[in-house]
Design an enzyme around this catalytic site. Structure first.
Site, mmCIF file in Angstrom:
data_model
loop_
_atom_site.group_PDB
_atom_site.id
_atom_site.type_symbol
_atom_site.label_atom_id
_atom_site.label_comp_id
_atom_site.label_asym_id
_atom_site.label_seq_id
_atom_site.Cartn_x
_atom_site.Cartn_y
_atom_site.Cartn_z
ATOM 1 N N CYS A 7 0.821 -1.219 0.000
ATOM 2 C CA CYS A 7 0.000 0.000 0.000
ATOM 3 C C CYS A 7 0.853 1.267 0.000
ATOM 4 O O CYS A 7 0.319 2.368 -0.182
ATOM 5 C CB CYS A 7 -0.929 0.001 1.201
ATOM 6 S SG CYS A 7 -2.267 -1.210 1.065
ATOM 7 N N LYS A 55 0.582 3.494 -3.197
ATOM 8 C CA LYS A 55 -0.638 4.217 -3.540
ATOM 9 C C LYS A 55 -0.305 5.586 -4.126
ATOM 10 O O LYS A 55 0.714 6.196 -3.774
ATOM 11 C CB LYS A 55 -1.502 4.424 -2.287
ATOM 12 C CG LYS A 55 -2.412 3.273 -1.925
ATOM 13 C CD LYS A 55 -3.343 3.687 -0.791
ATOM 14 C CE LYS A 55 -4.375 2.613 -0.515
ATOM 15 N NZ LYS A 55 -5.313 3.038 0.567
ATOM 16 N N ASP A 70 -8.786 -3.962 -4.480
ATOM 17 C CA ASP A 70 -7.479 -3.540 -3.985
ATOM 18 C C ASP A 70 -6.417 -4.490 -4.529
ATOM 19 O O ASP A 70 -6.596 -5.708 -4.485
ATOM 20 C CB ASP A 70 -7.451 -3.549 -2.455
ATOM 21 C CG ASP A 70 -6.511 -2.485 -1.893
ATOM 22 O OD1 ASP A 70 -5.366 -2.413 -2.373
ATOM 23 O OD2 ASP A 70 -6.923 -1.745 -0.995
ATOM 24 N N ASP A 114 -11.451 -3.906 3.312
ATOM 25 C CA ASP A 114 -12.338 -2.793 2.982
ATOM 26 C C ASP A 114 -13.801 -3.137 3.257
ATOM 27 O O ASP A 114 -14.589 -2.272 3.640
ATOM 28 C CB ASP A 114 -12.175 -2.398 1.512
ATOM 29 C CG ASP A 114 -10.900 -1.630 1.242
ATOM 30 O OD1 ASP A 114 -10.328 -1.090 2.201
ATOM 31 O OD2 ASP A 114 -10.477 -1.580 0.080
#
Length: 330
Positions: free
Chosen positions: A19, A22, A69, A92
């Protein structure tokens, strides 16, 4: 790890990792500000507050939760990477108070550079996590790509009247964090040195299912998961969406073993520093810069940040009435 996996360090085939790769939050918001997405009265959660997933009402008692994701390798072991990416994608749905129902794979693979048998290990890891979550995994899509990437598109189900949202925080509520921080700096150290951190892998492959269910059982309504924008970034989004401010007790925030050492040795993802730069104009701090970097550290498959107390997890601050500084760190 198989012999082939030991030969091919997957993190070396990606410019970023997890992540932490991002798009920076400020840059992303500027792009989204110019879009007018299609919507209707049954779209309960859309893009307006940057929440964790979209939610669409089906009828009086059911809503669909939709999310996707995927990211580049955060660890070298392909099976573990698959488990981490799948856990992160499912998070999520849990962050919205939902239960995952069905998912499909998203796979990008540099076929001419890395044996495709390792991709099978990645998919096996994702499938095992989906099985533990009780989520159907049905097919997906794959492409040839210079960098390996993996994740899931997930559909979940939720009660439209019992959602966890990032815009329902209220002043006076404590803030609970359900996983320790430090994943960004530890993963960056792993990429640079090859050193494996089993506690970090265990944290990233722990589903947020129990924390989500506990929050709902306690009657709580506000939460988000802590991933690529770090604790400070996701807390800022929650505060902004809810019209409140927050106070963070830095001493109460838990960290993984080795996180402070990794920070001291300079293993800080670029995404973590960008997170801090984004939040800094809205921040009042009484702690050292290194502490702020850890609080903004880009997490992969982190825990939930919940407005309210969740049994068994530490309270790390509270929401307060709006003030000049959206977040105060003490």
């Amino acid at each position: 790890m198989t012999s082939a996996a030991a030969t091919y360090r997957l993190t070396q085939y990606a410019s970023g990792g997890g992540c932490a790769c991002k798009v920076p939050p400020g840059e992303l918001e500027r792009v989204l500000a110019g879009l007018t997405p299609a919507a209707g009265p049954d779209l309960l959660v859309g893009v307006e507050t940057g929440d964790d997933a979209a939610v669409v009402r089906l009828d009086s008692g059911r809503a669909v939760v939709l999310t996707t994701d995927f990211f580049t390798p955060v660890v070298d072991d392909p099976y573990d990477w698959g488990r981490i990416a799948a856990t992160n994608a499912l998070s999520d749905v849990y962050a919205m108070g939902g239960e995952p129902l069905v998912a499909v794979n998203l796979l990008a693979w540099p076929r001419e550079r890395v044996p495709f048998e390792l991709a099978a290990e990645v998919l096996r890891g994702g499938a095992d996590v989906a099985r533990v979550a009780g989520c159907h995994l049905a097919g997906g899509h794959s492409i040839d790509d210079p960098e390996p990437k993996y994740g899931l598109a997930v559909t979940g189900i939720a009660d439209p009247d019992r959602l966890l949202r990032n815009d329902s925080g209220r002043a006076g509520l404590p803030l609970t964090l359900t996983k320790p921080l430090g994943l960004g700096v530890l993963n960056n150290r792993h990429k640079a040195t090859g050193e494996v951190f089993p506690e970090a892998v265990a944290t990233m492959t722990t589903l947020n299912a129990d924390a989500s269910r506990a929050a709902l059982a306690a009657g709580l309504t506000c939460a988000t998961d802590v991933t690529g924008f770090g604790l400070l970034g996701h807390l800022y989004k929650l505060c902004r969406a809810s019209g409140v401010s927050a106070v963070v007790d830095a001493a109460a925030v838990p960290y993984l073993d080795g996180a402070r050492e990794a920070l001291a040795e300079g293993f800080v993802p670029g995404g973590s520093r960008r997170n801090l730069d984004w939040v800094r104009p809205h921040l009042a701090s009484e702690v050292a810069e290194d502490e702020l970097v850890l609080l903004a550290d880009a997490q992969t498959s982190g825990g939930l940040l919940v407005a309210g107390e969740v049994p068994g997890h530490p309270v790390v601050g509270e929401l307060v009435r709006g003030s000049e500084a959206t977040i105060a760190v003490r």
